[in-house]
Design an enzyme around this catalytic site. Structure first.
Site, PDB file in Angstrom:
ATOM      1  N   GLU A 252      68.610  -7.023  50.066  1.00 43.03           N
ATOM      2  CA  GLU A 252      67.375  -6.418  49.561  1.00 43.03           C
ATOM      3  C   GLU A 252      66.362  -6.161  50.682  1.00 43.03           C
ATOM      4  OE1 GLU A 252      67.153  -8.009  45.000  1.00 43.03           O
ATOM      5  OE2 GLU A 252      66.462  -9.403  46.535  1.00 43.03           O
ATOM      6  N   GLU A 326      73.894  -6.292  41.605  1.00 41.91           N
ATOM      7  CA  GLU A 326      73.362  -7.375  40.780  1.00 41.91           C
ATOM      8  C   GLU A 326      72.883  -6.800  39.453  1.00 41.91           C
ATOM      9  OE1 GLU A 326      70.388  -9.828  42.561  1.00 41.91           O
ATOM     10  OE2 GLU A 326      71.584 -10.258  44.362  1.00 41.91           O
TER      11      GLU A 326
END
Length: 585
Positions: A252, A326
């Site tokens: 991320e 995710e």
């Protein structure tokens, strides 16, 4: 560990103890809850549906067909595409886009969808690894994903630990034996709601070091870590006969994005050390552009599907298959908040849409496990909030590994798309409740100190990461006792992210936290009314109503060495017995 700054005060002393329970801010990037709008209906075949967003209100109207492939039309049979069956290997996980049909993943040249589920080996007792992996396989998943926590594997600078519950290779090989592929997510930063996002706390010793950048100090530490980690991963790769089909670069980074050179550097660092399998990045759907790295597959993280879920991803790569790295089927809890739960039917519906439109995905979490010890991190969105011990996450399996409604709904769903029967579901691990027990013995904090190492002495308070212990690596987490001798009352100021207990002469007088950074330290407690005996001689009466404040002590009554002082206090004990060379009458 305790730290005892030297006091400049030479008079009789009293002690102030500050008992800290600090945790390093993990600093992991925010995962914001996405919009509630759903795009799919339940009509078969599904048709895109957008409500409450008129096309005229969009600055650039986008066709949903641009992002969503056509529905799958047949059952899947990957029985020949498992680590145990696939012996002759030459082409690992790849992508294919022929212009006819939708881009898709391939494994050894065969069309392949990733049905992944996250299990973190470091959050699950090693004795239960097999049970959790078997339940993942029996549910219908074909891949397990896991983070690799740098801070646990290198707790001290230069000392590595891959043993016991941190035996990464054993976990990966066990997954292979069970018939699961593996996607590794080795960071360096992993988020995962753990302490400092998985970065070692000893990195904080250098005030000039910039985390998650090409800063010289940080890069040197990453290089040494990769030199130790990557050789362990090399033989686990698909083309080496192992189950690892993909490796994630960082985590991320799009939400952090402090250094444009950082992600390309990590990409090259992995390639240079022999990573040959598919490399990918993972970002929130709104941060894909800033987190993307050339030559690396971009994937996204999300909680819900909505009309523009893949718009940013499409700008980065048009000819690649979709992978939800995710898909958050639950959420972590923080102290003081409510427990998060998600609707099993909503999870079932979203996953069914993934499968119908041939979108690969990874369920985060399939099994959350536990933040044992001081593993948990914290969030800071204007306010510090520590993550709770349980990492149950309202996942597909509970923290204890039990089945949930989500599990059975997903198992039924996967079974409806599978051309072969799914494996039998493993039995539950037995649970027990024991009679209540009452502790019979306890040891006070102040009694423990005698058994600890010598205190660190300093003129200024030292944060735990900079304590000169653990071979110069400081203390990563836990407790620190700071002691200081004082000569008067006053005000104590400290910025405690979590909570600090303040003691005066071994009695707790208050708490410092984020909302309360100041504490009044009461005045030098005094004696009230009684008599003083020196070496058996009664000096006379003292009384706090005055006017006399001192008693005369003849020097001739003192012994050259030890002297016995006895106070007969009739009211309430004071703190210290002080001496002065001038009377106060």
């Amino acid at each position: 560990m305790r730290s005892s700054p030297l006091s400049p005060c030479l008079s009789w002393k009293r002690m102030v103890g500050i008992f800290f329970l600090p945790f390093i801010l993990s600093g992991f990037g925010p995962r914001f809850k996405q919009e509630e709008n759903h795009v799919f209906g339940k009509v078969h075949p599904p048709q895109p549906r957008v409500s409450a967003v008129p096309p005229s209100s969009l600055p650039n109207p986008i066709s949903l067909s641009t992002f969503f492939p056509s529905p799958a039309s047949s059952r899947f049979n990957w029985s020949h595409l498992t680590p145990l069956e696939l012996k002759n290997r030459s082409v690992g996980l790849g992508t294919e886009s022929t212009g006819q049909g939708n881009p898709h993943f391939t494994l050894e040249g065969h069309k392949f969808l990733i049905f992944g589920g996250s299990i973190h080996y470091f959050r699950v007792p090693r004795e239960y690894w097999r049970d959790r992996l078997l339940k993942l396989k029996a549910c219908g998943f074909n891949t397990v994903t896991t983070y690799v926590p740098w801070n646990l594997h290198e707790p001290e600078r230069g000392r590595f630990d891959f043993s016991g519950n941190l035996d990464l290779e054993a976990f990966v090989l066990m997954a292979s034996e069970i018939g699961l592929w593996v996607i590794l997510r080795p960071g360096p930063y992993i988020c995962s709601e753990i302490d400092l996002g998985g970065l070692p706390s000893w990195l904080l010793q250098d005030p000039q070091l910039l985390l998650r950048t090409t800063n010289k100090g940080f890069i040197e530490a990453v290089e040494k870590y990769f030199d130790h980690l990557i050789p362990r991963v090399i033989p686990l790769q698909y083309r080496q006969g192992g189950p690892v089909i993909a490796v994630q670069v960082e985590n991320e980074y799009g939400s952090f994005n402090k250094d444009k050179k950082y992600m390309p550097y990590l990409h090259k660092a992995m390639l240079r050390r022999g990573i040959v399998e598919l490399l990918l990045t993972s970002d929130g759907e709104k941060n894909v552009l800033s987190g993307h790295t050339k030559g690396v597959l971009a994937t996204i993280n999300l909680q819900k599907l909505h009309w523009n879920t893949f718009s940013q991803l499409h700008k980065v790569q048009r000819d690649k298959p979709l992978l939800i790295m995710e898909y958050w089927v639950g959420w972590f809890d923080r102290w003081g908040d409510k427990h998060h739960v998600t609707d099993a039917k909503e999870i079932e519906h979203t996953v069914s849409e993934f499968i119908k439109y041939e979108i690969s995905f990874n369920v985060y979490m399939f099994h959350g496990g536990t933040n044992f010890g001081f593993l948990n991190g914290a969030t800071y969105f204007g306010k510090h909030a520590g993550v709770v011990t349980s990492y149950d996450y309202d996942a597909v399996l509970t923290e204890a590994g039990d089945y949930t409604e989500k599990y059975f709904k997903l198992q039924k769903l996967f079974g409806s798309f599978s051309a072969i029967p799914l494996p039998r579901v493993p039995k539950l691990t037995p649970k027990a409740a024991y009679p209540p027990v009452r502790p019979s013995l306890y040891l006070r904090l102040w009694d423990v100190l005698a058994y600890l190492n010598e205190p660190v002495r300093s003129h200024q308070p030292i944060n735990m990461e900079n304590l000169p212990i653990n071979n110069g690596s400081g203390q990563s987490y836990g407790l620190v006792l700071y002691e200081k001798s004082i000569c008067s009352g006053g005000r104590l100021c400290a910025h405690a992210h979590d909570m600090a207990q303040v003691f005066l002469d071994e009695t707790m007088i208050g708490i410092l936290n984020e909302n309360n950074q100041n504490l009044h330290i009461p005045e030098l407690r005094n004696w009230n009314y009684g008599f003083v005996f020196i070496n058996g001689r009664n000096l006379g009466r003292y009384w706090n109503i005055g006017p006399q404040k001192t008693l005369y002590l003849p020097g001739a009554w003192l012994h050259p060495e030890d002297n016995e002082v006895i106070l007969f206090e009739k009211m309430m004990s004071g703190s210290d017995i002080e001496s002065t060379d001038k009377p106060m009458l």
